[in-house]
Design an enzyme around this catalytic site. Sequence first.
Site, mmCIF file in Angstrom:
data_model
loop_
_atom_site.group_PDB
_atom_site.id
_atom_site.type_symbol
_atom_site.label_atom_id
_atom_site.label_comp_id
_atom_site.label_asym_id
_atom_site.label_seq_id
_atom_site.Cartn_x
_atom_site.Cartn_y
_atom_site.Cartn_z
ATOM 1 N N GLY A 16 40.787 38.099 40.350
ATOM 2 C CA GLY A 16 40.306 37.508 39.117
ATOM 3 C C GLY A 16 40.836 36.143 38.753
ATOM 4 C CG ASP A 32 42.906 44.760 30.133
ATOM 5 O OD1 ASP A 32 43.881 45.130 30.811
ATOM 6 O OD2 ASP A 32 41.752 44.762 30.564
ATOM 7 C CE LYS A 56 39.068 42.519 27.306
ATOM 8 N NZ LYS A 56 38.382 43.653 27.974
ATOM 9 C CG ASP A 90 35.144 42.205 39.388
ATOM 10 O OD1 ASP A 90 34.802 43.120 40.143
ATOM 11 O OD2 ASP A 90 36.257 42.190 38.804
#
Length: 181
Positions: A50, A108, A136, A164
Amino acid sequence: MESNIVQVHDKYFKPFIAEEAIQREVSRMAREMNRDLASLDPIFLGILNGAFMFASDLYKQLNFPCQISFLKLASYSGTQSTGSVKQLIGINQELRDRVVVVLEDIVDTGVTLETIIRQLSGFEPAEIKVATFLHKPEATVREVKLDYVGMEIPNNFILGYGLDYDGYGRNFKEIYQLVDS
């Protein structure tokens, strides 16, 4: 469907963060790192898959001597975290007494990052810093120190700019958010 909605597999996504906003935040983060890290000879450690776009865009804007390497971990299946992290590709550089800057696309739950920091600590770096493009806070279950944060976002599933859905969508220049069905 609106024309700006994209489909990836069986899901639909709407625009969330424009390319210009992404690049503006990456540049801001690079300016902060140029100020903070210039004399430290850091090694940047991008977390694959990522973070490859973020790492590339950021690294091109750093104006001091530094190195970059990559570590690949897996913790996602589809749109849900699997809750476990396994190391797939290790570290080949000497990290002892070096400042290590972990580059993440998104934090996250914090589970992946906690695992990365624990593994990196075994290499005896002088310091571990964390730079994440997205965070997040609502999803965080493990408290980890984030030294550089591009943007805080709600706990929605997103893709694009390296992120993704089952391997697709990483190539989008913008970030898209899952459309509620």
